[in-house]
Write an enzyme that holds these catalytic residues in place. Structure first.
Site, short mmCIF file in Angstrom:
data_model
loop_
_atom_site.label_atom_id
_atom_site.label_comp_id
_atom_site.label_asym_id
_atom_site.label_seq_id
_atom_site.Cartn_x
_atom_site.Cartn_y
_atom_site.Cartn_z
N ASN A 111 -80.88 43.53 59.85
CA ASN A 111 -80.11 44.00 58.70
C ASN A 111 -78.66 43.58 58.88
O ASN A 111 -78.18 43.42 60.01
CB ASN A 111 -80.20 45.52 58.59
N HIS A 113 -74.78 44.84 57.72
CA HIS A 113 -74.05 45.99 57.18
C HIS A 113 -72.58 45.62 57.03
O HIS A 113 -71.99 45.03 57.95
CB HIS A 113 -74.21 47.19 58.13
#
Length: 208
Positions: A111, A113
């Site tokens: 991921n 961020h």
């Protein structure tokens, strides 16, 4: 951590600019992988159009069409499996994945961020950064675990927070770093250079 040829499954919810940076890096030969499928949880997500323009299978798995999160995630997993995905890449995917999904791809979900974790997790990072008054922000790429924005950190890039910044101006500078860093980290994974030991991720030297 690498197979001979990685197949990426990219999950998006919106514009898909991080997706585009990955598509472009693959096309330039900077990421040695194929994008097997792009999945979006909203039919209006422009990421789907970006994928189709690049000749990549694009599927909307609409959360509203499923009774609960497990059924929704089961549908995601089925699409990823059908495409032969070996690495799941979250690129602006605005849903928290449950342990059910994370366990299906344990150690194989990344991921990005838009803040320097562990500071400012969650969905409103730029707003929170500006409200707190920090002088440096940036982006973080991490492996996904069963928490929220809590997995082992692979790489970070710092961006100054300027006087007069808005969420939009700060976000634009952070996004530029995201587009540079995410393809690079994916390529490290493809090369088998990421070694995870507990919370620490080591980037091994390039093989000569």
């Amino acid at each position: 951590m690498a197979n001979e040829k990685q197949v990426l499954g990219v999950l998006c919810s919106g514009r898909g600019t991080d997706l585009q940076s990955i598509i472009d890096a693959v096309a330039r030969g900077e990421v040695h992988a194929t994008i097997g499928v792009v999945l979006a949880d909203k039919p209006e997500a422009y990421a789907l159009e970006r994928a189709r323009k690049a000749g990549i299978p694009a599927v909307c798995v609409n959360r509203k069409e499923y009774e609960d999160r497990e059924q929704f995630e089961k549908a995601l997993i089925e699409e990823l499996a059908q495409a032969g995905v070996t690495l799941v890449v979250l690129a602006g995917f605005m849903r928290i994945l449950t342990p059910y999904f994370v366990r299906a791809y344990a150690g194989r979900i990344m991921n990005i961020h838009p803040a320097l974790l562990p500071s400012f997790p969650g969905a409103h990072a730029h707003r929170d950064v500006l409200a707190y008054g920090v002088k440096v922000s940036g982006c973080t790429i991490h492996f996904v675990d069963e928490g929220t924005d809590s997995g082992p950190i692979i790489a970070q890039a710092a961006v100054p927070v300027l006087d007069g910044d808005t969420e939009e101006t700060l976000g634009a500078r952070v996004l530029k770093e995201e587009h540079r860093l995410y393809p690079q980290v994916i390529e490290w994974y493809c090369e088998g250079r990421l070694q995870v030991e507990g919370r620490k991720v080591c980037v091994l030297p390039e093989k000569s």
